[in-house]
Design a protein around this motif. Sequence first.
Motif, PDB file in Angstrom:
ATOM      1  N   PRO A  12      41.235  47.039   2.828  1.00 51.51           N
ATOM      2  CA  PRO A  12      41.786  47.333   4.158  1.00 51.51           C
ATOM      3  C   PRO A  12      43.312  47.434   4.141  1.00 51.51           C
ATOM      4  CG  PRO A  12      41.103  45.039   4.025  1.00 51.51           C
ATOM      5  CD  PRO A  12      40.647  45.686   2.751  1.00 51.51           C
ATOM      6  N   GLU A  13      43.818  48.419   4.892  1.00 50.83           N
ATOM      7  CA  GLU A  13      45.257  48.601   5.065  1.00 50.83           C
ATOM      8  C   GLU A  13      45.545  48.726   6.559  1.00 50.83           C
ATOM      9  OE1 GLU A  13      46.773  51.399   1.539  1.00 50.83           O
ATOM     10  OE2 GLU A  13      44.914  52.117   2.467  1.00 50.83           O
ATOM     11  N   THR A  14      46.601  48.078   6.996  1.00 51.60           N
ATOM     12  CA  THR A  14      46.902  48.038   8.429  1.00 51.60           C
ATOM     13  C   THR A  14      47.767  49.235   8.848  1.00 51.60           C
ATOM     14  OG1 THR A  14      48.753  46.551   7.959  1.00 51.60           O
ATOM     15  CG2 THR A  14      46.656  45.538   8.575  1.00 51.60           C
ATOM     16  N   ALA A  15      48.039  49.312  10.147  1.00 49.47           N
ATOM     17  CA  ALA A  15      48.696  50.470  10.753  1.00 49.47           C
ATOM     18  C   ALA A  15      49.984  50.865  10.041  1.00 49.47           C
ATOM     19  CB  ALA A  15      48.989  50.173  12.226  1.00 49.47           C
ATOM     20  N   TRP A  16      50.094  52.152   9.767  1.00 49.52           N
ATOM     21  CA  TRP A  16      51.218  52.791   9.095  1.00 49.52           C
ATOM     22  C   TRP A  16      51.369  52.405   7.630  1.00 49.52           C
ATOM     23  CZ3 TRP A  16      52.077  56.695  11.892  1.00 49.52           C
ATOM     24  CH2 TRP A  16      52.188  56.630  13.281  1.00 49.52           C
ATOM     25  N   GLU A  17      50.426  51.596   7.117  1.00 47.70           N
ATOM     26  CA  GLU A  17      50.468  51.194   5.705  1.00 47.70           C
ATOM     27  C   GLU A  17      49.264  51.726   4.936  1.00 47.70           C
ATOM     28  OE1 GLU A  17      53.050  49.693   4.453  1.00 47.70           O
ATOM     29  OE2 GLU A  17      54.024  49.423   6.406  1.00 47.70           O
ATOM     30  N   GLU A  18      48.570  52.726   5.466  1.00 46.58           N
ATOM     31  CA  GLU A  18      47.284  53.163   4.906  1.00 46.58           C
ATOM     32  C   GLU A  18      47.476  54.195   3.791  1.00 46.58           C
ATOM     33  OE1 GLU A  18      48.453  54.052   7.883  1.00 46.58           O
ATOM     34  OE2 GLU A  18      47.094  53.595   9.538  1.00 46.58           O
ATOM     35  N   HIS A  19      48.343  53.887   2.830  1.00 45.76           N
ATOM     36  CA  HIS A  19      48.692  54.854   1.795  1.00 45.76           C
ATOM     37  C   HIS A  19      47.510  55.180   0.887  1.00 45.76           C
ATOM     38  CE1 HIS A  19      52.949  54.753   2.865  1.00 45.76           C
ATOM     39  NE2 HIS A  19      52.815  53.443   2.996  1.00 45.76           N
ATOM     40  N   ARG A  20      46.768  54.170   0.468  1.00 47.55           N
ATOM     41  CA  ARG A  20      45.629  54.434  -0.418  1.00 47.55           C
ATOM     42  C   ARG A  20      44.516  55.165   0.339  1.00 47.55           C
ATOM     43  NH1 ARG A  20      47.499  49.452  -1.397  1.00 47.55           N
ATOM     44  NH2 ARG A  20      45.879  48.391  -0.199  1.00 47.55           N
ATOM     45  N   ALA A  21      44.264  54.763   1.582  1.00 49.24           N
ATOM     46  CA  ALA A  21      43.234  55.427   2.378  1.00 49.24           C
ATOM     47  C   ALA A  21      43.584  56.884   2.618  1.00 49.24           C
ATOM     48  CB  ALA A  21      43.038  54.701   3.704  1.00 49.24           C
ATOM     49  N   ALA A  22      44.834  57.156   2.946  1.00 48.15           N
ATOM     50  CA  ALA A  22      45.242  58.532   3.236  1.00 48.15           C
ATOM     51  C   ALA A  22      45.119  59.428   2.014  1.00 48.15           C
ATOM     52  CB  ALA A  22      46.675  58.550   3.759  1.00 48.15           C
ATOM     53  N   ALA A  23      45.176  58.834   0.828  1.00 49.24           N
ATOM     54  CA  ALA A  23      44.970  59.610  -0.400  1.00 49.24           C
ATOM     55  C   ALA A  23      43.489  59.744  -0.743  1.00 49.24           C
ATOM     56  CB  ALA A  23      45.715  58.947  -1.556  1.00 49.24           C
ATOM     57  N   THR A  24      42.700  58.698  -0.446  1.00 48.44           N
ATOM     58  CA  THR A  24      41.293  58.675  -0.838  1.00 48.44           C
ATOM     59  C   THR A  24      40.408  59.496   0.098  1.00 48.44           C
ATOM     60  OG1 THR A  24      41.555  56.474  -1.813  1.00 48.44           O
ATOM     61  CG2 THR A  24      39.316  57.149  -1.233  1.00 48.44           C
ATOM     62  N   VAL A  25      40.628  59.386   1.404  1.00 46.93           N
ATOM     63  CA  VAL A  25      39.724  60.006   2.377  1.00 46.93           C
ATOM     64  C   VAL A  25      39.596  61.511   2.184  1.00 46.93           C
ATOM     65  CG1 VAL A  25      39.343  60.431   4.838  1.00 46.93           C
ATOM     66  CG2 VAL A  25      39.987  58.143   4.053  1.00 46.93           C
ATOM     67  N   PRO A  26      40.700  62.262   1.934  1.00 48.49           N
ATOM     68  CA  PRO A  26      40.530  63.715   1.824  1.00 48.49           C
ATOM     69  C   PRO A  26      40.060  64.226   0.467  1.00 48.49           C
ATOM     70  CG  PRO A  26      42.857  63.159   1.760  1.00 48.49           C
ATOM     71  CD  PRO A  26      42.113  61.871   1.995  1.00 48.49           C
TER      72      PRO A  26
ATOM     73  N   CYS B 134      36.656  46.687  13.007  1.00 49.13           N
ATOM     74  CA  CYS B 134      36.363  47.701  14.019  1.00 49.13           C
ATOM     75  C   CYS B 134      35.712  48.924  13.383  1.00 49.13           C
ATOM     76  CB  CYS B 134      37.620  48.086  14.791  1.00 49.13           C
ATOM     77  SG  CYS B 134      37.267  48.523  16.523  1.00 49.13           S
ATOM     78  N   GLY B 135      35.403  48.839  12.103  1.00 48.79           N
ATOM     79  CA  GLY B 135      34.601  49.866  11.456  1.00 48.79           C
ATOM     80  C   GLY B 135      35.289  51.186  11.213  1.00 48.79           C
ATOM     81  N   HIS B 136      36.608  51.176  11.040  1.00 49.80           N
ATOM     82  CA  HIS B 136      37.285  52.448  10.812  1.00 49.80           C
ATOM     83  C   HIS B 136      36.919  53.049   9.459  1.00 49.80           C
ATOM     84  CE1 HIS B 136      40.684  51.882  14.023  1.00 49.80           C
ATOM     85  NE2 HIS B 136      39.477  51.551  14.471  1.00 49.80           N
ATOM     86  N   ASN B 137      36.416  52.242   8.550  1.00 49.65           N
ATOM     87  CA  ASN B 137      35.884  52.806   7.307  1.00 49.65           C
ATOM     88  C   ASN B 137      34.733  53.755   7.592  1.00 49.65           C
ATOM     89  OD1 ASN B 137      34.532  50.230   8.049  1.00 49.65           O
ATOM     90  ND2 ASN B 137      33.225  50.646   6.274  1.00 49.65           N
ATOM     91  N   LEU B 138      33.907  53.406   8.570  1.00 48.31           N
ATOM     92  CA  LEU B 138      32.784  54.272   8.946  1.00 48.31           C
ATOM     93  C   LEU B 138      33.256  55.490   9.728  1.00 48.31           C
ATOM     94  CD1 LEU B 138      30.267  51.480  10.000  1.00 48.31           C
ATOM     95  CD2 LEU B 138      30.105  52.950   7.978  1.00 48.31           C
ATOM     96  N   ILE B 139      34.291  55.335  10.541  1.00 48.11           N
ATOM     97  CA  ILE B 139      34.830  56.483  11.271  1.00 48.11           C
ATOM     98  C   ILE B 139      35.303  57.541  10.285  1.00 48.11           C
ATOM     99  CG2 ILE B 139      36.681  57.278  12.788  1.00 48.11           C
ATOM    100  CD1 ILE B 139      36.613  54.489  14.102  1.00 48.11           C
TER     101      ILE B 139
ATOM    102  N   ALA C 180      43.024  49.230   9.342  1.00 42.71           N
ATOM    103  CA  ALA C 180      42.286  47.981   9.531  1.00 42.71           C
ATOM    104  C   ALA C 180      43.079  47.049  10.436  1.00 42.71           C
ATOM    105  CB  ALA C 180      42.025  47.317   8.176  1.00 42.71           C
ATOM    106  N   LEU C 181      42.455  45.932  10.781  1.00 40.73           N
ATOM    107  CA  LEU C 181      43.070  44.944  11.663  1.00 40.73           C
ATOM    108  C   LEU C 181      43.752  43.848  10.845  1.00 40.73           C
ATOM    109  CD1 LEU C 181      40.062  44.707  14.077  1.00 40.73           C
ATOM    110  CD2 LEU C 181      42.387  45.190  14.855  1.00 40.73           C
ATOM    111  N   PRO C 182      44.946  43.427  11.226  1.00 38.68           N
ATOM    112  CA  PRO C 182      45.581  42.310  10.521  1.00 38.68           C
ATOM    113  C   PRO C 182      44.697  41.062  10.562  1.00 38.68           C
ATOM    114  CG  PRO C 182      47.145  43.393  11.988  1.00 38.68           C
ATOM    115  CD  PRO C 182      45.798  43.958  12.308  1.00 38.68           C
ATOM    116  N   GLY C 183      44.425  40.516   9.400  1.00 38.26           N
ATOM    117  CA  GLY C 183      43.649  39.286   9.309  1.00 38.26           C
ATOM    118  C   GLY C 183      42.150  39.441   9.464  1.00 38.26           C
TER     119      GLY C 183
END
Length: 381
Positions: free
Chosen positions: A30-44, A92-97, A84-87
Amino acid sequence: MSALKEAARRAVDRRAEELIGLSERLHADPETAWEEHRAAATVPELLDRVGYDVTSSYLGLETAFHARFGSGPVRVALCAEYDALPGLGHACGHNLIAASSVGAALGLAAVADDAGLTVEVYGTPAEEGGGGKIEMLDRGAFAGVDLAMMVHPAPVDVAEARPFAVSHSKVAYTGKSAHAAAYPEAGVNAADAFTVAQVAIGLLRQQLPPSARVHGVVTHAGDAPNAIPERSSGRWYVRAETLAELAELEPRVLRAFEAGALATGCELAIEPESKPYAEFRADEAALAHYRANAVALGREFAPPGQAARMNRASTDMGNVSQVVPAIHPYIGIGSLPATNHQHEFAAYCVGPAARRALLDGALALAWTGVDRAASAGGAAG
């Protein structure tokens, strides 16, 4: 079922394990708001492999992306959230979104030419308080889109989003430190300022509309028990039915924070974390298509009640819906009694029910895109 919808189903089915793998990788990292560097590379990555034109750091936002496929006259956008949410991780399931939107995009890519579609995926950072979609809108995203869609995990299925408008604020008090035993009169207590403000907010709630929500956390209130706290800080949300109601309500809440400063002698600073999130305006025709498609997949929509209340949660997708036609249905993962923003809900965002919700959500969105193209005069859905 139409040939186009069957082709979309086959495309999603072929990539099912990869979509599940994507969701589970995001959940585990999980990575929190504005720190989602790995997700932004992996998702596309999957989108790139099937021929999408992918733009990273979209519109100057490091953790946003845009992907495009096809050249049809009907533009359908899919929003992929992944913060993701801090802590709490992905409670909230954004991985599924993200995985559902990618899955829908794969399904639609298989039929885009025949359906007359241009398919776009927007990687949207910082939904959990940072207003990523609002930043993207301000920079020109979503212009000319015919329908924007996403599906959000919840305890149960609910088709229509009815989120509150919300403002997000950082609140800070500055006082003066002093020895708490020897020279307490020399101090100006910044922690006490929050205490006064919270009491004032608690009393104010008696005069607020029943739908209003005011809540927050004190994130810092001193460093040592024997020193008068000279600084305190917190994050506060104010929610209302509409942006118009929020504009009337928020100044009353801010006066409670001013009361804390006045009573203690502290200086007060209030800074918005983002522009306010708007209420949601659902596209009724697209929502009807989604309902029918979800039912065809065996989904059952919950009656109104406590279990269905996740559809009141605020989202920056509301701002998108004010600009282009949009839907934001909720898909159940069978988590009750666990609900969103609980550790227990995060645990339900992987596993058999989550996998089914991911694939059903991807297909229901893809089929809704096909229906939108058909209703616009394209190929039969």
